[in-house]
Design an enzyme around this catalytic site. Structure first.
Site, PDB file in Angstrom:
ATOM      1  N   LYS A 129       1.925 -16.185 -11.993  1.00 37.31           N
ATOM      2  CA  LYS A 129       2.046 -14.631 -12.716  1.00 37.31           C
ATOM      3  C   LYS A 129       1.860 -13.440 -11.055  1.00 37.31           C
ATOM      4  O   LYS A 129       1.243 -14.224  -9.539  1.00 37.31           O
ATOM      5  CB  LYS A 129       0.328 -14.304 -13.820  1.00 37.31           C
ATOM      6  CG  LYS A 129       0.918 -14.756 -13.907  1.00 37.31           C
ATOM      7  CD  LYS A 129       1.796 -15.304 -15.130  1.00 37.31           C
ATOM      8  CE  LYS A 129       2.571 -15.508 -16.628  1.00 37.31           C
ATOM      9  NZ  LYS A 129       2.145 -17.365 -16.860  1.00 37.31           N
TER      10      LYS A 129
HETATM   11  C1  LIG Z   1       1.637 -17.882 -18.609  1.00 33.71           C
HETATM   12  C2  LIG Z   1       2.177 -17.608 -19.632  1.00 33.71           C
HETATM   13  C3  LIG Z   1       0.790 -17.720 -20.853  1.00 33.71           C
HETATM   14  C4  LIG Z   1      -0.062 -19.071 -20.448  1.00 33.71           C
HETATM   15  O1  LIG Z   1      -1.346 -18.525 -19.700  1.00 33.71           O
HETATM   16  P1  LIG Z   1      -2.032 -19.056 -19.423  1.00 33.71           P
HETATM   17  O2  LIG Z   1      -3.384 -18.596 -18.648  1.00 33.71           O
HETATM   18  O3  LIG Z   1      -1.632 -20.504 -18.720  1.00 33.71           O
HETATM   19  O4  LIG Z   1      -3.074 -19.959 -20.280  1.00 33.71           O
HETATM   20  C5  LIG Z   1       1.320 -17.308 -22.548  1.00 33.71           C
HETATM   21  N1  LIG Z   1       1.992 -17.058 -22.749  1.00 33.71           N
HETATM   22  C6  LIG Z   1       2.648 -15.753 -21.570  1.00 33.71           C
HETATM   23  C7  LIG Z   1       4.099 -15.288 -22.351  1.00 33.71           C
HETATM   24  C8  LIG Z   1       2.972 -16.596 -20.829  1.00 33.71           C
HETATM   25  O5  LIG Z   1       3.867 -16.247 -19.586  1.00 33.71           O
END
Ligand SMILES: *Cc1c(COP(=O)(O)O)cnc(C)c1O
Length: 372
Positions: free
Chosen positions: A183
């Site tokens: 992210k």
């Molecule tokens: C990355 C992501 C998640 C999960 O995030 P984590 O921190 O890895 O649990 C959930 N929903 C979306 C839309 C994502 O892009």
């Protein structure tokens, strides 16, 4: 031979320094000084009533499912074109997932077709701000008021992005963010629950700390603490929060560079007429936090060719979600509705390299290859 990876986690340089501070402060479990600094940063900058760091966005979504008091038989409306966790967090509480289709011109949930999915069993709607671009939240919040539903924003990709001037994650009743290393703002693994209604705050703190009222005890509000509710160990250690703090200090800088890269891709592609490729559509109500630069091909074959062509030059471009309604785990439980826009993005969307240390020259080279 990879020359340009798809993603490279960016380090600001202060991460190890703050981790060192956390370690030698003698307090390395959760809810210490760095956790509080991060939470206050988010509350002040985005106006959340309460922010709680979690060990992942998945965990934050699981907390939402508990706070929403989802019971077996309850229905939750989730877009099909999303990551597994958006649905799984609610499935673990016994929910039936009613999958919604994407918009025709954008992978976000099509707000104009949600109402027909609502039944007396519906408890919540979970819009996902794909690529950090806002879903159309006004009609979704109107439906929530009309049918007394909760809105839980999956804002995993949506840090520092806005809908009609309002920060994403501050519009629904609850929201979940991710600081996974893919992210914009990262802590390796990590996440945050944002709470926008007073009534959820006390229970959220208890669920966060293993079903105990430990937080109230440490604030001196009760003179002993114990087991008062369900919960789990959803809070991250100070080591993670210290890492995250180094990133937050650099948020403006990170966001600015990502936007420059995003605009550079988009300017090059807008200047040439790309045969059979559609550029991202940012609706006028949404900002762009430059989480992702994607293109939409016209067919699976065309996309496969494009990914192959880039790979031969050492550039890693990748596709994204497979529609959850046709996943191995859920296809037998899905009600059989065809979700053609979700399937279209599953087959035709391709993501180009996007990370802080990507260079302008690399963007130009990738854009040239795609258009050539
Ligand atoms: C990355 C992501 C998640 C999960 O995030 P984590 O921190 O890895 O649990 C959930 N929903 C979306 C839309 C994502 O892009």
């Amino acid at each position: 031979m990879t020359k340009v990876p798809f993603n490279k986690p960016y380090l600001t340089g202060k991460e190890a320094h703050y981790i060192y501070q956390a370690v030698y402060s003698g307090k390395i479990s959760g809810n210490g000084i760095f956790t509080k600094k991060c939470q206050e940063f988010f509350e002040n900058r985005y106006g959340f009533k309460k922010s709680l760091l979690t060990t992942s966005c998945t965990d934050a979504l699981e907390m939402c499912a508990i706070l929403a008091e989802i019971q077996p038989g309850d229905e939750v409306i989730v877009p099909s074109y999303t990551f597994v966790s958006t649905a799984l967090a609610f499935v673990r509480q016994g929910a039936k997932i009613v999958f919604a289709d994407s918009c025709p011109d954008n992978p976000n949930i099509d707000a104009s077709h949600i109402e027909e999915l609502i039944t007396p069993n519906t408890k919540a709607i979970v819009p996902v701000h794909y690529a950090g671009v806002a879903c159309d939240m006004d009609p979704i919040m109107d439906l929530a008021r009309k049918y007394n539903l909760l809105v839980i924003e999956d804002a995993a990709q949506a840090i520092d992005s806005y809908y009609k001037g309002r920060p994403l994650g501050s519009i629904g009743h609850l929201a979940a963010f991710s600081f996974h290393e893919t992210k914009n703002i990262i802590s390796g693994e990590g996440g945050m629950l944002a709470i926008n209604e007073e009534r959820f705050i006390r229970r959220a703190e208890i669920i966060w700390e293993k079903g105990t009222n430990r937080a109230e005890f440490f604030r001196g509000e009760v003179n002993k603490y114990g087991w008062v509710d369900t919960g789990s160990s959803f809070l991250p250690s100070e080591v993670i929060a210290a890492f995250l703090w180094a990133q937050l200090e650099n948020l403006e800088n990170i966001q600015q560079r990502r936007r420059e890269l995003w605009n550079r891709y988009n300017d090059v592609f807008s200047a040439v007429v790309l045969p059979r490729i559609t550029l991202p559509n940012i609706p006028s109500y949404a900002t762009n936090n430059a989480h992702m630069y994607y293109l939409i091909c016209q067919s699976l074959e065309q996309r496969t060719e494009l990914i192959k062509k880039l790979k031969e030059k050492g550039i890693l471009a990748v596709f994204h979600y497979l529609s959850l309604h046709s996943s191995e785990y859920y296809r037998d439980k899905h009600d059989g509705r065809v979700l053609s826009n979700a399937d279209h993005f599953a087959e035709c969307l391709v993501r180009l390299p996007m990370f802080y240390e990507l260079t302008n020259d690399e963007v130009d080279e990738i854009a040239h290859l795609v258009s050539g």
